[in-house]
Design an enzyme around this catalytic site. Structure first.
Site, mmCIF file in Angstrom:
data_model
loop_
_atom_site.group_PDB
_atom_site.id
_atom_site.type_symbol
_atom_site.label_atom_id
_atom_site.label_comp_id
_atom_site.label_asym_id
_atom_site.label_seq_id
_atom_site.Cartn_x
_atom_site.Cartn_y
_atom_site.Cartn_z
ATOM 1 N N GLU A 128 0.847 -1.193 0.000
ATOM 2 C CA GLU A 128 0.000 0.000 0.000
ATOM 3 C C GLU A 128 0.886 1.249 0.000
ATOM 4 O O GLU A 128 1.913 1.304 0.705
ATOM 5 C CB GLU A 128 -0.857 -0.040 1.266
ATOM 6 N N LYS A 165 -9.630 2.108 -1.936
ATOM 7 C CA LYS A 165 -9.802 1.439 -0.641
ATOM 8 C C LYS A 165 -11.139 1.791 0.000
ATOM 9 O O LYS A 165 -11.480 2.962 0.188
ATOM 10 C CB LYS A 165 -8.644 1.831 0.280
ATOM 11 N N CYS A 176 -5.112 -3.348 2.523
ATOM 12 C CA CYS A 176 -4.813 -3.304 3.950
ATOM 13 C C CYS A 176 -6.040 -3.567 4.815
ATOM 14 O O CYS A 176 -6.531 -4.684 4.872
ATOM 15 C CB CYS A 176 -4.142 -1.979 4.296
ATOM 16 N N VAL A 194 -0.186 -2.416 10.701
ATOM 17 C CA VAL A 194 0.374 -2.117 12.016
ATOM 18 C C VAL A 194 -0.272 -2.975 13.109
ATOM 19 O O VAL A 194 0.354 -3.257 14.122
ATOM 20 C CB VAL A 194 0.240 -0.619 12.370
#
Length: 281
Positions: free
Chosen positions: A41, A116, A154, A181
């Site tokens: 990404e 997205k 993501c 993350v």
């Protein structure tokens, strides 16, 4: 066909350096021999922007921006199809719209863009949520054999409907550019692949980025998974990596689980509809 996923540490704002880094990994670690290459990404710009102004300044038009043009050059040179995340600037110069997008680029050129759907954290301040739905493209491997390619980006993984929509659209392979993350995705992706009967290719990044107020650390662990929940290849938490796996994407079209159960025919969507529309967990 050969799937490849490229993982690396991205320099925020360093577009030319990031493109050069990706190109070096592509050629030095076997990615150039793949039929499909997935990059992270926002791989050319970095992720944790200092401000909305910085995010918008780094955004590019599609397909006329430098990142897509470079991807098109790589696709012509290698014969591979590329899926890569970028910051997209759309609309007129007076009223632009900005999206966290992923592009699909084949040897014949840019095929399309996915925007997205599920924005994460400060992305909600910089980008509009996607308006493309979950398209599926028909592409081909080097031998000319067609297969169906879907894309999510993501945080889309967190919502099972994303992968389900792509599977329902006929995807054999789901490319998944990411800047992860949260720690959960690597364990979840074999399940997303299993429950939808698709191959998945998650390209994450490594390193840390600060926006001047806080720091995010990316978890690496890019993965390629099979419709049987097998982890075909996995990258480490830290460091550059090019993962490859040999797969037959048409294996995803075998929907028969056994003599009595079929992956699609056994679904009962009429009983799911009230739950889906209620929004209640």
């Amino acid at each position: 066909m050969k799937l490849a996923v490229i993982q690396f540490d991205v320099e925020k704002g360093g577009v030319e350096a990031n493109l050069a880094h990706a190109e070096s990994l592509l050629h030095e670690q076997g990615g150039a021999e793949a039929d499909l290459v997935v990059l992270p990404e926002l791989f050319a710009t970095g992720y944790f922007f200092d401000s909305t102004e910085q995010a918008h300044a780094l955004a590019e038009p599609v397909p006329d921006g430098r990142t897509v043009r470079r991807l098109e050059a790589w696709a012509r040179e290698t014969g591979a199809t590329f899926v890569a995340g970028l910051a997209e600037r759309a609309g007129s110069s007076r009223r632009p719209a900005h999206y966290n997008s992923a592009v699909v680029v084949a040897p014949r050129g840019w095929l399309g863009t996915y925007r997205k759907t599920h924005l994460y954290y400060e992305e909600t301040q910089h980008f509009r949520p996607g308006d493309t739905g979950f398209p599926v493209w028909t592409v081909a491997d080097r031998a000319g054999r067609p297969y169906r390619l879907g894309v999510m980006v993501c945080f889309d993984w967190f919502f099972p409907e994303s992968a389900r929509a792509l599977a329902a659209g006929g995807a054999d392979v789901v490319a998944h550019p990411s800047n992860l993350v949260l720690p959960h995705c690597p364990e979840a992706m074999p399940i997303r692949a299993l429950e939808n009967g698709v191959f998945t290719a998650t390209a994450n990044r490594t390193g840390s980025e600060s926006n001047g107020r806080e720091t995010l650390t990316f978890i690496g662990r890019s993965r390629i998974c099979s419709p049987r929940a097998e982890v075909l290849a996995e990258a480490p938490r830290v460091g550059d990596a090019v993962l490859t796996a040999e797969v037959d994407p048409h294996d995803a079209r075998d929907r028969q689980l056994n003599a009595y159960n079929h992956r699609d025919d056994d679904r009962r969507p009429a009983l799911y509809a009230s739950y889906a529309s209620s929004g209640v967990g």
